[in-house]
Scaffold this motif. Sequence first.
Motif, mmCIF file in Angstrom:
data_model
loop_
_atom_site.group_PDB
_atom_site.id
_atom_site.type_symbol
_atom_site.label_atom_id
_atom_site.label_comp_id
_atom_site.label_asym_id
_atom_site.label_seq_id
_atom_site.Cartn_x
_atom_site.Cartn_y
_atom_site.Cartn_z
ATOM 1 N N THR A 1 -31.395 6.980 48.781
ATOM 2 C CA THR A 1 -32.642 7.145 48.039
ATOM 3 C C THR A 1 -32.696 6.140 46.891
ATOM 4 O OG1 THR A 1 -31.592 8.844 46.662
ATOM 5 C CG2 THR A 1 -32.833 9.604 48.584
ATOM 6 N N GLY A 2 -33.792 6.165 46.167
ATOM 7 C CA GLY A 2 -33.948 5.267 45.036
ATOM 8 C C GLY A 2 -34.654 3.990 45.445
ATOM 9 N N SER A 3 -34.549 2.993 44.606
ATOM 10 C CA SER A 3 -35.268 1.743 44.821
ATOM 11 C C SER A 3 -34.377 0.699 45.487
ATOM 12 C CB SER A 3 -35.791 1.207 43.494
ATOM 13 O OG SER A 3 -34.718 0.970 42.601
ATOM 14 N N PHE A 4 -34.993 -0.374 45.912
ATOM 15 C CA PHE A 4 -34.295 -1.524 46.485
ATOM 16 C C PHE A 4 -33.759 -2.345 45.316
ATOM 17 C CE2 PHE A 4 -34.360 -4.549 50.235
ATOM 18 C CZ PHE A 4 -33.619 -5.538 49.619
ATOM 19 N N PRO A 5 -32.432 -2.478 45.161
ATOM 20 C CA PRO A 5 -31.910 -3.215 44.007
ATOM 21 C C PRO A 5 -32.295 -4.699 44.070
ATOM 22 C CG PRO A 5 -30.180 -1.931 45.087
ATOM 23 C CD PRO A 5 -31.351 -1.935 46.003
ATOM 24 N N GLY B 1 -37.500 3.948 48.325
ATOM 25 C CA GLY B 1 -38.915 3.866 47.956
ATOM 26 C C GLY B 1 -39.179 2.793 46.925
ATOM 27 N N GLY B 2 -40.434 2.784 46.441
ATOM 28 C CA GLY B 2 -40.832 1.791 45.453
ATOM 29 C C GLY B 2 -41.163 0.462 46.106
ATOM 30 N N PRO B 3 -41.144 -0.612 45.317
ATOM 31 C CA PRO B 3 -41.517 -1.922 45.853
ATOM 32 C C PRO B 3 -40.356 -2.646 46.526
ATOM 33 C CG PRO B 3 -41.106 -2.107 43.513
ATOM 34 C CD PRO B 3 -40.945 -0.640 43.853
ATOM 35 N N ILE B 4 -40.702 -3.565 47.394
ATOM 36 C CA ILE B 4 -39.740 -4.533 47.920
ATOM 37 C C ILE B 4 -39.676 -5.667 46.900
ATOM 38 C CG2 ILE B 4 -39.232 -6.153 49.784
ATOM 39 C CD1 ILE B 4 -40.923 -4.292 51.600
ATOM 40 N N PRO B 5 -38.509 -5.962 46.326
ATOM 41 C CA PRO B 5 -38.451 -6.932 45.238
ATOM 42 C C PRO B 5 -38.747 -8.362 45.707
ATOM 43 C CG PRO B 5 -36.252 -6.258 45.860
ATOM 44 C CD PRO B 5 -37.191 -5.371 46.615
ATOM 45 N N PRO B 6 -39.578 -9.088 44.983
ATOM 46 C CA PRO B 6 -39.850 -10.490 45.333
ATOM 47 C C PRO B 6 -38.591 -11.344 45.361
ATOM 48 C CG PRO B 6 -41.443 -9.696 43.732
ATOM 49 C CD PRO B 6 -40.392 -8.629 43.849
ATOM 50 N N ALA B 7 -37.543 -10.941 44.600
ATOM 51 C CA ALA B 7 -36.298 -11.715 44.562
ATOM 52 C C ALA B 7 -35.672 -11.851 45.936
ATOM 53 C CB ALA B 7 -35.307 -11.055 43.606
ATOM 54 N N LEU B 8 -36.030 -10.963 46.867
ATOM 55 C CA LEU B 8 -35.476 -11.059 48.205
ATOM 56 C C LEU B 8 -35.884 -12.374 48.877
ATOM 57 C CD1 LEU B 8 -33.759 -9.441 50.194
ATOM 58 C CD2 LEU B 8 -35.843 -8.385 51.050
ATOM 59 N N GLY B 9 -36.983 -12.947 48.438
ATOM 60 C CA GLY B 9 -37.443 -14.195 49.015
ATOM 61 C C GLY B 9 -36.567 -15.387 48.706
ATOM 62 N N THR B 10 -35.610 -15.229 47.796
ATOM 63 C CA THR B 10 -34.693 -16.331 47.475
ATOM 64 C C THR B 10 -33.475 -16.351 48.387
ATOM 65 O OG1 THR B 10 -33.411 -15.054 45.848
ATOM 66 C CG2 THR B 10 -35.404 -16.167 45.059
ATOM 67 N N VAL B 11 -33.304 -15.310 49.222
ATOM 68 C CA VAL B 11 -32.155 -15.245 50.127
ATOM 69 C C VAL B 11 -32.532 -15.990 51.413
ATOM 70 C CG1 VAL B 11 -30.423 -13.746 51.195
ATOM 71 C CG2 VAL B 11 -31.603 -13.003 49.131
ATOM 72 N N HIS C 1 -38.755 2.416 58.457
ATOM 73 C CA HIS C 1 -38.455 3.843 58.354
ATOM 74 C C HIS C 1 -37.873 4.205 56.988
ATOM 75 C CE1 HIS C 1 -39.242 4.733 62.639
ATOM 76 N NE2 HIS C 1 -38.835 3.487 62.820
ATOM 77 N N ASN C 2 -38.604 3.845 55.950
ATOM 78 C CA ASN C 2 -38.292 4.229 54.589
ATOM 79 C C ASN C 2 -39.567 4.720 53.913
ATOM 80 O OD1 ASN C 2 -35.364 3.668 53.638
ATOM 81 N ND2 ASN C 2 -35.817 1.882 54.912
ATOM 82 N N GLN C 3 -39.598 4.626 52.592
ATOM 83 C CA GLN C 3 -40.771 5.066 51.836
ATOM 84 C C GLN C 3 -41.264 3.973 50.892
ATOM 85 O OE1 GLN C 3 -39.773 8.852 50.008
ATOM 86 N NE2 GLN C 3 -38.843 9.596 51.901
ATOM 87 N N PHE C 4 -41.037 2.704 51.261
ATOM 88 C CA PHE C 4 -41.540 1.603 50.439
ATOM 89 C C PHE C 4 -43.066 1.674 50.411
ATOM 90 C CE2 PHE C 4 -37.451 -0.260 52.026
ATOM 91 C CZ PHE C 4 -36.814 -0.264 50.793
#
Length: 200
Positions: free
Chosen positions: A131-135, A155-165, A175-178
């Motif tokens: 549970t919780g947010s995407f770090p 849940g919560g947002p998908i962090p834009p920082a993921l775009g740097t990977v 199958h989450n709650q984003f």
Amino acid sequence: TVPQPEASGTAALDAASGFDCANVDQIPVVECAALVALYYSSKGITWTDNSGWLVTNTPCTWSGLECTVGHISHINLIFNELTGTLPPELGNLSHLYVLGLWGNELHGPIPAELGKLSELGFLDLSGNLLTGSFPAELGELKRLRVLSLAHNQLGGPIPPALGTVTSLESLDLSHNQFDSSIPAELGDLFNLTQLRLSHN
């Protein structure tokens, strides 16, 4: 019987079993302590297979582990009845390349400390109860090729920082709650061949 101790952070000594990371010479003490923390935080005594864990002084032979040049490089404990939480000490496994924990019953948040695993190429925590947010710290994993957090309760947002990977080839957050819009920054993942965001 002696009560089992709770996960005790970076404690290297397990008083109940007599296991002491100071007696381990295959891997650094800090990595051994991270394994001890994982064992207790996920109730290792009830795992389907916990062969060798906190019994022998050769962690490279413990079930689900592999070592490379004196460091833990692979943790594969899939469908192994891990319950409880992920300890932040996992972030001290600085040479870890594979962390596969899918198909268990882990709950609670994903530790932000996983963002310190600079060598990580494969991270699969799917099929748990997280549970919780995407770090956003996972955006620091510049060598990550496969990331699956599917079938959890994040849940919560998908962090834009993921775009740097930009090394990512497969991303599964289904199958989450984003509940946010899809970050435009995911368009920078030029190596991506698989993207799954359904059922959010």
